[in-house]
Structures are given as C-alpha cells and as structure tokens.
Design a protein around this motif. Sequence first.
Motif, PDB file in Angstrom:
ATOM      1  N   ASP A 186       0.820  -1.204   0.000  1.00 50.76           N
ATOM      2  CA  ASP A 186       0.000   0.000   0.000  1.00 50.76           C
ATOM      3  C   ASP A 186       0.853   1.252   0.000  1.00 50.76           C
ATOM      4  O   ASP A 186       0.441   2.320  -0.438  1.00 50.76           O
ATOM      5  CB  ASP A 186      -0.947   0.003   1.204  1.00 50.76           C
ATOM      6  CG  ASP A 186      -0.198  -0.091   2.517  1.00 50.76           C
ATOM      7  OD1 ASP A 186       0.843  -0.773   2.571  1.00 50.76           O
ATOM      8  OD2 ASP A 186      -0.660   0.508   3.509  1.00 50.76           O
ATOM      9  N   HIS A 187       2.068   1.111   0.521  1.00 47.43           N
ATOM     10  CA  HIS A 187       3.046   2.197   0.490  1.00 47.43           C
ATOM     11  C   HIS A 187       4.411   1.564   0.730  1.00 47.43           C
ATOM     12  O   HIS A 187       4.515   0.401   1.139  1.00 47.43           O
ATOM     13  CB  HIS A 187       2.760   3.237   1.578  1.00 47.43           C
ATOM     14  CG  HIS A 187       3.121   2.774   2.963  1.00 47.43           C
ATOM     15  ND1 HIS A 187       2.323   1.928   3.684  1.00 47.43           N
ATOM     16  CD2 HIS A 187       4.225   3.003   3.725  1.00 47.43           C
ATOM     17  CE1 HIS A 187       2.900   1.664   4.846  1.00 47.43           C
ATOM     18  NE2 HIS A 187       4.049   2.297   4.893  1.00 47.43           N
ATOM     19  N   TRP A 194       0.189   4.445  -2.503  1.00 48.80           N
ATOM     20  CA  TRP A 194      -0.639   4.100  -3.639  1.00 48.80           C
ATOM     21  C   TRP A 194      -2.041   4.673  -3.446  1.00 48.80           C
ATOM     22  O   TRP A 194      -2.310   5.392  -2.487  1.00 48.80           O
ATOM     23  CB  TRP A 194      -0.658   2.580  -3.829  1.00 48.80           C
ATOM     24  CG  TRP A 194      -0.946   2.163  -5.241  1.00 48.80           C
ATOM     25  CD1 TRP A 194      -2.003   1.445  -5.676  1.00 48.80           C
ATOM     26  CD2 TRP A 194      -0.171   2.454  -6.412  1.00 48.80           C
ATOM     27  NE1 TRP A 194      -1.953   1.266  -7.049  1.00 48.80           N
ATOM     28  CE2 TRP A 194      -0.829   1.885  -7.528  1.00 48.80           C
ATOM     29  CE3 TRP A 194       1.010   3.163  -6.634  1.00 48.80           C
ATOM     30  CZ2 TRP A 194      -0.347   1.978  -8.832  1.00 48.80           C
ATOM     31  CZ3 TRP A 194       1.500   3.262  -7.927  1.00 48.80           C
ATOM     32  CH2 TRP A 194       0.829   2.675  -9.003  1.00 48.80           C
ATOM     33  N   GLU A 195      -2.951   4.345  -4.354  1.00 48.19           N
ATOM     34  CA  GLU A 195      -4.279   4.964  -4.392  1.00 48.19           C
ATOM     35  C   GLU A 195      -5.157   4.520  -3.213  1.00 48.19           C
ATOM     36  O   GLU A 195      -5.213   3.343  -2.876  1.00 48.19           O
ATOM     37  CB  GLU A 195      -4.949   4.590  -5.716  1.00 48.19           C
ATOM     38  CG  GLU A 195      -6.086   5.493  -6.110  1.00 48.19           C
ATOM     39  CD  GLU A 195      -7.421   4.959  -5.620  1.00 48.19           C
ATOM     40  OE1 GLU A 195      -7.546   3.722  -5.448  1.00 48.19           O
ATOM     41  OE2 GLU A 195      -8.329   5.781  -5.388  1.00 48.19           O
TER      42      GLU A 195
END
Length: 481
Positions: A179-180, A192-193
């Motif tokens: 996610d990161h 990320w988004e």
Amino acid sequence: MSGITAYGAYIPRTRLLKSAIADANDWFDASLRGLAKGERSVCNWDEDTITMAVEAGQDCLSALDQRSVSSLYLASTTLPFLDRQNSVVVSQALNLGDHLRTMDVAASQRAATSALITMLESGRAKGNSLLLASEHRRSKCGSRAEMLWGDGAAAVAVGDDDVIAEYLGSETYVTDFVDHYRGEDSTIDYEWEERWIRDEGYMKSVPLAVSRLLEKTGVKASEIAHFVLASDQARTPAAVAKKIGIAAEAIADNHIGEVGVAGVAQPVLMLTDVLEKAKAGDLILLTGFGQGTDAVLLRATDAIAGRRPKTGFSGALARRREDKNYNRFLSFNNLVDRDVGKRGELDKQSYLAAMYRRKDLLTGFIGGKCRECGTIQIPKEKYCVNPECGALDSQDDHPMSAVKGRVMTWTADRLTFDWNPPAYFGLVEFEGGGRLMMDFTEVEADAIDAGVEVSVHFRIRQFDNQRGFRKYFWKATPAQQ
C-alpha cells in the motif's frame, strides 16, 4: 495468566492547526480544505522516535516496578539510527540496567503488533517485557499525509502477574500487499491509491485474520466491546467492522482530528486509550495492518481500574499547545533548507569515547548521593561537594530523571544558535539537593522565571550533521506548561 500488565502514552505537546497547512497549500491543491478540520501532533525540534519512546516508557513505568522489566522492544519505521540499537539508548535513559534483552522491530506498519504477539506467546524470564512503539514520520508539503498523520508513542508491559488485560489468542495473515513503501535512499513514503488500499487491503486482509482468530477462540464478533483498527482513512474502520459483524459503538477512535495517525505507534496508542475506558470482562480486539494483518484478542480483568499510569492517553491528549506556524513545522521536520547563520555552522563533532565514559549522566541522568553525609549532587564526582564532608569515592548512584527542580537563574539568548530561538538555559536546583546548568525546552514567552518548577525530559541536544549523529541529554521544562 499472561497479558498486559501496564501501559503508557506520549503525544507531543504542540498541535498544529490543519487550517494552517491548508492556508499555505490550497493554492496548489484546493481539496486540502476538506481535510482542514482539527489539528495534528507535532514533535518539537529536539524530539524524535527515541525521546518519545522514553516519555511513553516513563509513563508506563509509573504504574509498574521498573526492576521487573527483563526485556524491551522498540517498534518504529522511523528509527534515528540504522546501525546502532535504538532500544539500548531508550533502555539506558529509563535506567533499566544492563541485564536487559533489547530489540528494534521495524519495516512494517504492524511492527508493534507483531512484536506484541511475540512477547505474549514466547517463553519469558520472570518479570515483564516492555513494548515501546514510537513514530515520527516525514511527509511531502501539502500532501494528504501531512494533514492526516501525527507524531506519538505508546507503551505496554506484558507479564504473568497482576494482569489487567488477559491474552486470549492471536492470528496473523501475511501477504505482500504494498500500500506504500520507503526505499533505502528515501525519507518519505510513496503511497498508492486510497480506494485500492481500502478495498483490496483493509476490507480483505483484516476480516480474514479476525475471522480466523474468532473461530479459534470461540468468540462471536458481536461480543467485541472495543475494536482497534489504525487507519488514516476515516470511514474504513466502520466499513471493516460492519463486514466482520462488530457493533459500530465498539470501534475505537483514531483521533485523526486531534492527533493524527502515528504510524507504527497508532495501534498501541489506540489500545492505551481503550484500556483507560475498558471495564472488567470487556473483550478487546487489536489489529495491525501492513503486509497483512495481526489480530490480538484481550479480555479486561478486574485489576484494570486500579492500574492507570500517571498521564495515560487522556492526559497526553489534554496536554496541548496550539500552533498556527506552518513554517516552523517545516523547519523542525527538515523540509526546508534554512539559513542557520555562522553560529549554526560550527562543527559539532561527537566524541564517542567521552560520551561513553559519561553515559550514566548523559543518558541516564544519574547523580550521586554521599554515603557519609547524604548530600546529593549532579554530576556524580569523586569527591562530595559538601564542604563539611569532602569524602572521596563515597557516592552511590542516584537517579534524577524523575526529580522535580526549580529555576534558580535563567537566560534567553538570541546570539547562541537554537532551532527555536531564543535559547533558554540556566541553573536548576533539584528537590533534595543537586544543582546543574541546563537547557530549557518548550518555553513560552513570559512563562519562565526564578522559582518556577521544572521537570526534566530526554531530548536531542545537538545534531552532528557532518557525521550523521545526534547527541541526547536531559532538558528542563517549566512544569506549568
């Protein structure tokens, strides 16, 4: 019975208004206005992951005999040193002795919950294990992270005696869901988004780990009284709870509008908040999200009401100072290249041998007490300072970090370099004896004078940027602040 035996929390006193961040950046990104309600916690220039961990540890030890601590784990993704055990520095600042097992735990947002599971499930020597989780993350100017994150630290002790929250079981689901991340050459995360992180991350990973745990322990989701899920996505904990079947009123507050999300420390910080509120018999579900999910199930015992720390989460939250100066925040976090002047350019080489020889004073803030006459002095020296005694080699170690003092003299100096001028320093006299010239920190104008009570706090003394080192020492803070 094993479980949590004590807890503590620390939140930096300064709270930057999010409206100040938006005021400075909404010319570029108008959407920041939607996140501009409330405030976030901000480290002072002389605070970092280590100093906050010491503060949280002191709070936890206010309800626990420090002599019972046999191991210390420090969890963070923002440790100041990559090749120096940060947990050792913390342990010596807490005066926990030299028979301690220490370990740094890093590289994931669930580092703290993973360390907690290890402590709860591994065989331990007699006594308590201390987990400290601390985080001081940097973010890009005008970013969503800058608005939603905050600095903070928390501590929990794990043991078999006088348990306040009994350990019922745990479960971990691991997957390389990115996610990161932050690479070795970067100091700022790449994220990320947000929607993808929610739908593919939280909504799938957390329910999977929790369902396994509930099945293993025979507990129903509806029986959970407190559900801890750290996230800077305000609506995600409720969505996850609904999917699992946990009641909405059981969701623990992330305090995004008051503190911000403190990374690795956030699950433990939220847990300390829950432990203050929990009643005997309450089931507590603690989760940690990052490359999978940790899930830990606890049950509050009858002892929980009588084992509160000196400050705790509520006390740390209430101790605040409002700040609207966004430029100061950028400077303290080294996000701008400031002109520090000629005095700020002086070489601050660290003499490691001298620091080692005086580590008891510099890190532990140990003074001396004369066996012959009882005189207390700091620093501890070979001779007693009492002119009527003067005994040689007569001093026993006397810890001074918890001793209150009073300002005898003080100066506000704008010629001496300081990251937050003016530089305050002066003479402090301690209760019971001992005097020392000290730096003062977090002093407000007109709030310091002779006779004002002070407490001492472990802080950064200087940055040796040329060699990538930072020096720590204890500073005095006016007590009324």
